[in-house]
Write an enzyme that holds these catalytic residues in place. Structure first.
Site, PDB file in Angstrom:
ATOM      1  N   SER A 138       0.677  -1.346   0.168  1.00 21.18           N
ATOM      2  CA  SER A 138      -0.099  -0.561   0.131  1.00 21.18           C
ATOM      3  C   SER A 138       0.745   1.508  -0.056  1.00 21.18           C
ATOM      4  O   SER A 138       1.768   1.054   0.267  1.00 21.18           O
ATOM      5  CB  SER A 138      -0.842   0.620   1.674  1.00 21.18           C
ATOM      6  OG  SER A 138      -1.634   1.135   1.789  1.00 21.18           O
ATOM      7  N   TYR A 151      -2.737  -1.418  10.102  1.00 21.39           N
ATOM      8  CA  TYR A 151      -3.017  -2.187   8.705  1.00 21.39           C
ATOM      9  C   TYR A 151      -1.463  -0.835   7.937  1.00 21.39           C
ATOM     10  O   TYR A 151      -1.306  -1.838   7.354  1.00 21.39           O
ATOM     11  CB  TYR A 151      -3.892  -1.123   7.350  1.00 21.39           C
ATOM     12  CG  TYR A 151      -4.482  -1.236   6.706  1.00 21.39           C
ATOM     13  CD1 TYR A 151      -4.611  -2.334   6.176  1.00 21.39           C
ATOM     14  CD2 TYR A 151      -3.759   0.155   5.361  1.00 21.39           C
ATOM     15  CE1 TYR A 151      -4.418  -2.240   4.438  1.00 21.39           C
ATOM     16  CE2 TYR A 151      -3.502  -0.286   4.466  1.00 21.39           C
ATOM     17  CZ  TYR A 151      -4.400  -1.315   4.106  1.00 21.39           C
ATOM     18  OH  TYR A 151      -4.079  -1.095   2.241  1.00 21.39           O
TER      19      TYR A 151
END
Length: 249
Positions: A138, A151
């Site tokens: 990400s 996350y």
């Protein structure tokens, strides 16, 4: 990475980026095995595409991964690409005590899942022609979002682990990192229509073009990723961190 003629195993193929990648790879001449916890959504991914094979798998279950790997290699002995895409993104306030169940599930899904999937299949992949592992990280691997701190940390770990895996498998398995920026998917509530996020179709178009390059870049990063990916190298990390965390999410 070869663009066609592969047998690809992709986790998290029931929605969003995973679904779109599976369908694009299928349409380019690959067979794609898609996994996830909800068979109905996987069947929706496969609808009208006979070369997509939906199979239920919970990547948080170590025993299920081991059994699945044994079964899938018996059914698809020429499998040569693993795409570790399954992930969850809990939004939490880390400044106060809380039930850590969601945070712990995030670590197991996003980090241990890819490690376990790779471990279960790496010996097989090392023997296959054109073998590749694609790990989805990400943009938040490079600059964290405080509201999704766990996350972000798991994706930073995936980035680091992918670098090590690439070095360890050099000459036998191509290892690629795919790092999406903020994309309009169902990963968090309201994200699929959030203004300012990259439209999913545009993201997939750019990704497929990058994957088709020869040699395939080690890190697949669309143009929008540069804001986060290059923040530290360009000496603007503090400003980027502040701007990211001041924006509505």
């Amino acid at each position: 990475m070869k663009t066609s003629g592969n047998i690809i195993l992709l986790t998290g193929g029931g929605t969003g980026i995973g679904r779109e990648l599976a369908q694009r790879w299928h349409d380019a001449g690959n067979q794609v095995i898609v996994t996830g916890r909800t068979l109905a959504s996987l069947e929706e991914t496969a609808k009208g595409r006979p070369g997509i094979h939906p199979m239920a798998l919970d990547v948080t279950d170590a025993g299920a991964i081991a059994a699945f790997a044994k079964d899938i290699l018996a059914r698809f002995p020429a499998l040569n690409v693993l795409v570790n895409n399954a992930g969850v993104m809990p939004l939490e306030d880390i400044s106060v005590p809380r039930d850590l169940a969601r945070a712990e599930a995030c670590v197991v899904t996003n980090l241990l899942g890819p490690i376990r999937m790779t471990d279960a299949l790496v010996a097989h992949l090392r023997e296959q022609e054109g073998a590749a592992i694609v790990n989805v990280s990400s943009g938040l691997a490079f600059v964290p979002l405080v509201g999704a701190a766990v996350y972000s940390a798991t994706k930073a770990a995936i980035h680091s682990w992918t670098d090590s895996l690439r070095f360890a498998l050099k000459g036998s398995v191509e290892v690629i990192e795919l790092a999406p920026p903020a994309v309009q998917t169902e990963l968090t509530p309201g994200q699929s229509t959030r203004e300012g996020y990259m439209p999913l179709d545009a993201f997939i178009d750019e990704v497929m073009g990058l994957i088709a390059q020869q040699p395939t870049p080690e890190l697949i990063g669309v143009e929008r990723l540069g804001f986060l990916r290059n923040a530290e190298a360009e000496g603007r990390y503090a400003q980027t961190f502040a701007a990211l965390n001041a924006a509505p999410h």
